[in-house]
Design an enzyme around this catalytic site. Sequence first.
Site, PDB file in Angstrom:
ATOM      1  CG  ASP A 222      -6.441  -5.432   5.008  1.00 44.45           C
ATOM      2  OD1 ASP A 222      -6.496  -4.229   4.668  1.00 44.45           O
ATOM      3  OD2 ASP A 222      -7.447  -6.142   5.192  1.00 44.45           O
ATOM      4  CG  ASP A 413      -8.228  -0.559   3.512  1.00 43.14           C
ATOM      5  OD1 ASP A 413      -7.341  -1.356   3.852  1.00 43.14           O
ATOM      6  OD2 ASP A 413      -9.333  -0.920   3.084  1.00 43.14           O
TER       7      ASP A 413
END
Length: 526
Positions: A222, A413
């Site tokens: 992430d 992201d």
Amino acid sequence: MQLGFSFTLLLASLILSLSSGVQAAPTRRNAGLVTLPLKRIHQLRDDIRPALQLQQHINRGLKRHARMTRRDAPSEHQLRENIAKRMFIPEAGRPGSRTKRYNRQGVPKPNAVSAVTVNNAKAKGKGGKAGKAAKGAAAGAAAGAAGAAAAGAAAAAGNATANTGAGFSKVALAAQQAGGLTAANNPTTGNSLGLDIEANDVGYIATVQMGTPPRDFKLLMDSGSADLWVGAEQCQDVDTGANCGNHVFLGSQSSSSFVDTNKAFQVTYGSGAVAGDIITDNINVAGLALNKHTFGVATQESDQFANNQTQFDGLMGLAQSTLSEQKTLTPVESLAQQGLIQDAITSYKISRLQDQKNDGEITFGGLDATKFDAQSLVTFANVNTQGFWEGNLAAVTVDGQDAGLQGRTAILDTGTTLIIAPPSDAAAVHSLISGAKSDGQGGFTIPCTTTASVALTFGGQSFAIDTRDLLFSPVDPNNLTGDCISGISSGQVGGATEWLVGDVFLKNAYFSTDVTKNQISLAKLV
Ligand SMILES: *[C@@H]1O[C@H](CO)[C@@H](O)[C@H](O)[C@H]1NC(C)=O
Ligand SMILES: *[C@@H]1O[C@H](CO)[C@@H](O)[C@H](O)[C@H]1NC(C)=O
Ligand SMILES: *[C@@H]1O[C@H](CO)[C@@H](O)[C@H](O)[C@H]1NC(C)=O
């Protein structure tokens, strides 16, 4: 659902009580303590409504975006309303149609199951899970097959290379229905890990070793958070009260090098939250040993993380450690500090399931030159002061036509599936896509047969999004050449100029972040 909500409140109060012992994070405390009753979606995994799944992703994006931009998250009421409204979007153009699309009992055993690699059953083939996953795959594949047969032109839709308006991919549909994990090939470059694909490109997962003796843990990679955690041996699912299910856990019983620091942490994500203990233990990332690394074990997880359908055991945040709730270095920062890699660089090649190449890879300490076209490499400043990865988005075009958006920025992201744009920006982009329609809830539909090419400009280089990635999901899984839900959605929370750019875009570029130089690189894939 009611039960889930009360446990969510329990988690919220637990987090509030724990947070007194934890330094204030660079996120709003009040911004993420709501979690959605998404359990029902998991339970209905093989009968999931794409529109609901979309709202799940939009809501997750909205909440992440709110925290990232230090704004108030949409209220729980608003998020629930979003979900509720979704449920009444008529599917397949049949207002009021609520019939089940799959006959779970009556579906003949489809040979099409092999069309998608569903390792779910193999990797975690315990108890009823394998059967459930296989059923999901069967339903998805059968639905895909039915759609193809019905729609004629959709016969070509299943082919991975179809990018010419052939419709939504049958392979992607089957993976969306089945969930599960598609394993990456072994990486060919040093200091790298394969990135497995969750479902139809909703998340990217690598395997690292933890503890003594070392055991494999699957971690979601992430770029939009900065904490590392896995479930604790005593982990509890706060939404169900059960244990954290079919995952791998870390603790003193399984690891002789495990040391609890007796400090607490909690992290709230767009979907779900975790809380637990800060510990030290030995980890190994791509063959690089980090002894006594500081990270977290979660003693409480919301069901989004704990349930058996979740394909990962924990999460590795690779934003900058200024964002860390555990107030510790990220693995890549530790590796650089200890001289095991030269620079705190993390590079991602995110793969697209329907390509069936399974060549996803995360590289630590540099870039893998075999994955991108060096001529197209651009490097630009990180404009985010908190520790996210955010670049100036100079232009957005559709088929070469400028959407007239200037002065935008985008947080890149890997942990967000979709692209979330400010509402007027999302409208401007879709106004240039023939056949696009707003659903009035922040989402858009576009023809599954669109050939539109949306491109984002970073660092002076325009990066086109493969048309297939604009197709998040067919509105009617039985019509792969009908309308599709757009992978570009909108949200109010990010401010007028801030985009949140997830995997829909990142599948189309080699993406690299450098903590030391505080800069981002993108390049075209080879
Ligand atoms: C899909 O691709 C396969 C393998 O390349 C090919 O054999 C098949 O004919 C293609 N199907 C369609 C409908 O284009
Ligand atoms: C999850 O998996 C575990 C281990 O296989 C099993 O014991 C448990 O019953 C499963 N939970 C649910 C809710 O299916
Ligand atoms: C699929 O959707 C398209 C566009 O809405 C429509 O023209 C077509 O008739 C539909 N096909 C089926 C089989 O429903």
